[in-house]
Design a protein around this motif. Structure first.
Motif, mmCIF file in Angstrom:
data_model
loop_
_atom_site.group_PDB
_atom_site.id
_atom_site.type_symbol
_atom_site.label_atom_id
_atom_site.label_comp_id
_atom_site.label_asym_id
_atom_site.label_seq_id
_atom_site.Cartn_x
_atom_site.Cartn_y
_atom_site.Cartn_z
ATOM 1 N N THR A 20 0.831 -1.204 0.000
ATOM 2 C CA THR A 20 0.000 0.000 0.000
ATOM 3 C C THR A 20 0.864 1.252 0.000
ATOM 4 O OG1 THR A 20 -1.812 -1.127 1.166
ATOM 5 C CG2 THR A 20 -1.772 1.273 1.263
ATOM 6 N N ASN A 21 1.894 1.259 0.835
ATOM 7 C CA ASN A 21 2.797 2.406 0.889
ATOM 8 C C ASN A 21 3.502 2.620 -0.448
ATOM 9 O OD1 ASN A 21 2.166 2.851 3.577
ATOM 10 N ND2 ASN A 21 3.898 1.670 4.352
ATOM 11 N N SER A 22 3.926 1.515 -1.064
ATOM 12 C CA SER A 22 4.603 1.602 -2.359
ATOM 13 C C SER A 22 3.669 2.174 -3.422
ATOM 14 C CB SER A 22 5.101 0.220 -2.778
ATOM 15 O OG SER A 22 5.706 0.269 -4.053
ATOM 16 N N ARG A 23 2.412 1.704 -3.396
ATOM 17 C CA ARG A 23 1.432 2.187 -4.379
ATOM 18 C C ARG A 23 1.146 3.678 -4.190
ATOM 19 N NH1 ARG A 23 -1.826 -1.352 -3.368
ATOM 20 N NH2 ARG A 23 -3.305 -0.300 -1.988
ATOM 21 N N HIS A 24 1.005 4.098 -2.935
ATOM 22 C CA HIS A 24 0.744 5.515 -2.667
ATOM 23 C C HIS A 24 1.924 6.386 -3.090
ATOM 24 C CE1 HIS A 24 -2.496 4.566 0.603
ATOM 25 N NE2 HIS A 24 -2.933 4.391 -0.635
ATOM 26 N N LEU A 25 3.142 5.918 -2.832
ATOM 27 C CA LEU A 25 4.320 6.677 -3.219
ATOM 28 C C LEU A 25 4.397 6.833 -4.731
ATOM 29 C CD1 LEU A 25 7.025 8.034 -2.554
ATOM 30 C CD2 LEU A 25 8.088 5.759 -2.560
ATOM 31 N N LEU A 26 4.104 5.738 -5.448
ATOM 32 C CA LEU A 26 4.136 5.795 -6.907
ATOM 33 C C LEU A 26 3.059 6.741 -7.441
ATOM 34 C CD1 LEU A 26 5.389 4.777 -9.514
ATOM 35 C CD2 LEU A 26 3.838 2.806 -9.433
ATOM 36 N N GLU A 27 1.898 6.730 -6.816
ATOM 37 C CA GLU A 27 0.814 7.625 -7.230
ATOM 38 C C GLU A 27 1.212 9.081 -7.016
ATOM 39 O OE1 GLU A 27 -2.437 6.259 -4.892
ATOM 40 O OE2 GLU A 27 -2.915 4.564 -6.202
ATOM 41 N N GLU A 28 1.860 9.361 -5.894
ATOM 42 C CA GLU A 28 2.294 10.735 -5.602
ATOM 43 C C GLU A 28 3.357 11.186 -6.594
ATOM 44 O OE1 GLU A 28 3.656 10.640 -1.594
ATOM 45 O OE2 GLU A 28 1.654 10.384 -0.718
#
Length: 323
Positions: A20-28
């Motif tokens: 989840t953290n990885s996905r959010h970072l990529l989205e940002e």
């Protein structure tokens, strides 16, 4: 060893959080690039269009479509890299970020547990054992025979050998240990030595002082709300690879306590789950304090190890006071 369901779920929640953290970072990062780097989104859309167009050509029988696609995609990705570099960003800025690149934060590689999963498993087992701090000092690397002499030394050396055999044969030979003898002679220390070795090899170890054990059993029996943590601790008493009950005999004992103890050691015996019990009581006092059926289970299913000698804790304390 097989993790219990609750232990496995705990580790997998860790991986879910990482993903989840990885996905959010990529989205940002993607949102930042789309907003601040002119032309990047157009190249991105062009990559999608080229892929669709060449896919259609492949379906129509164009044998050169795959090579043409590779060539065009390589050109467009070089263009993307140039745009990122001009904006002082690394070319892999929009690549997924993983805490463990080897398994891409899934915990598995080709169906096998990744090294990061095994480490997470060991960390969890240490945490749940309740003896992480104790094992920093109480392990085979700090074992010493200097406090023992004569018959005491012989007994201690024999018990150490028994402990090492217990560890070496743990996966193939169901075994239980019962340490008894005078106060401060190394019974808890040897339990810790075993615990550390087994945890490091990925086995679940649960440690309880006798007082803490029966407090947990009583709470579970009489607290009908039974929190998730309490239910998990109670289940681990029966399912862990090794249960250590330290200082048995220091707790307040009555018929209910004796009954709970019998149920626990009998159930673990039926499941072939190893148990280590240590006590300062003599065998005669142990039998009188509990019951004949408990004593019978112990003498029939446990290797009895008597440890005698000086009170090492008091000896060390006196040395400290002299300094």
């Amino acid at each position: 060893m097989a993790l219990t369901n609750s232990q496995y779920e705990t580790i997998m929640k860790l991986y879910e959080a990482r993903q989840t953290n990885s996905r959010h970072l990529l989205e940002e990062r993607t949102a930042y690039v789309m907003k601040h780097i002119p032309g990047y989104n157009e190249v991105r859309n062009e990559i999608a269009s080229v892929s669709v167009r060449q896919g259609k050509q492949l379906l129509l029988g164009n044998k050169d479509a795959i090579e043409d696609l590779k060539t065009e995609l390589a050109r467009l990705r070089r263009k993307q890299d140039a745009l990122l570099t001009d904006a002082s960003l690394p070319t892999d800025y929009l690549a997924p970020v993983y805490e463990c690149p080897a398994c891409k934060d899934t915990g598995y590689i080709d169906g096998r547990k990744c090294h990061c999963f095994l480490q997470a498993q060991i960390d969890l087992l240490y945490e749940q054992s309740g003896i992480r701090k104790m094992l920093e000092n109480e392990n085979f690397s700090t074992l010493s025979y200097e406090y023992y002499q004569g018959e005491d030394l012989t007994r201690f050396k024999n018990t150490v050998l028994t402990c090492r055999n217990f560890i070496n044969n743990f996966n193939s030979d169901y075994h239980n240990l019962f340490f008894y003898g005078t106060v401060g002679t190394g019974k808890s220390f040897l339990s810790g030595c075993i615990a550390k070795e087994l945890i490091e090899s990925g086995h679940s170890v649960i440690y309880f002082s006798a007082t803490g054990l029966f407090d947990t059993l009583s709470k579970y029996k009489f607290d009908y709300r039974n929190s998730d943590d309490l239910r998990s601790s109670y289940g681990d008493l029966f399912e862990s690879d090794l249960l250590i009950i330290d200082d048995l005999g220091t707790e307040f004992t009555n018929n209910l306590i004796a009954s709970e103890l019998f149920s626990l050691i009998n159930d673990r015996h039926l499941r072939k789950k190893a148990t280590i019990i240590s006590t300062n009581l003599s065998l005669e006092d142990f039998r009188n304090r509990y019951s004949d059926r408990i004593f019978s289970r112990i003498t029939s299913n446990y290797e009895i190890c008597k440890i005698t000698g000086p009170d090492i804790r008091m000896y060390k304390k006196r040395l400290q006071n002299r300094k």
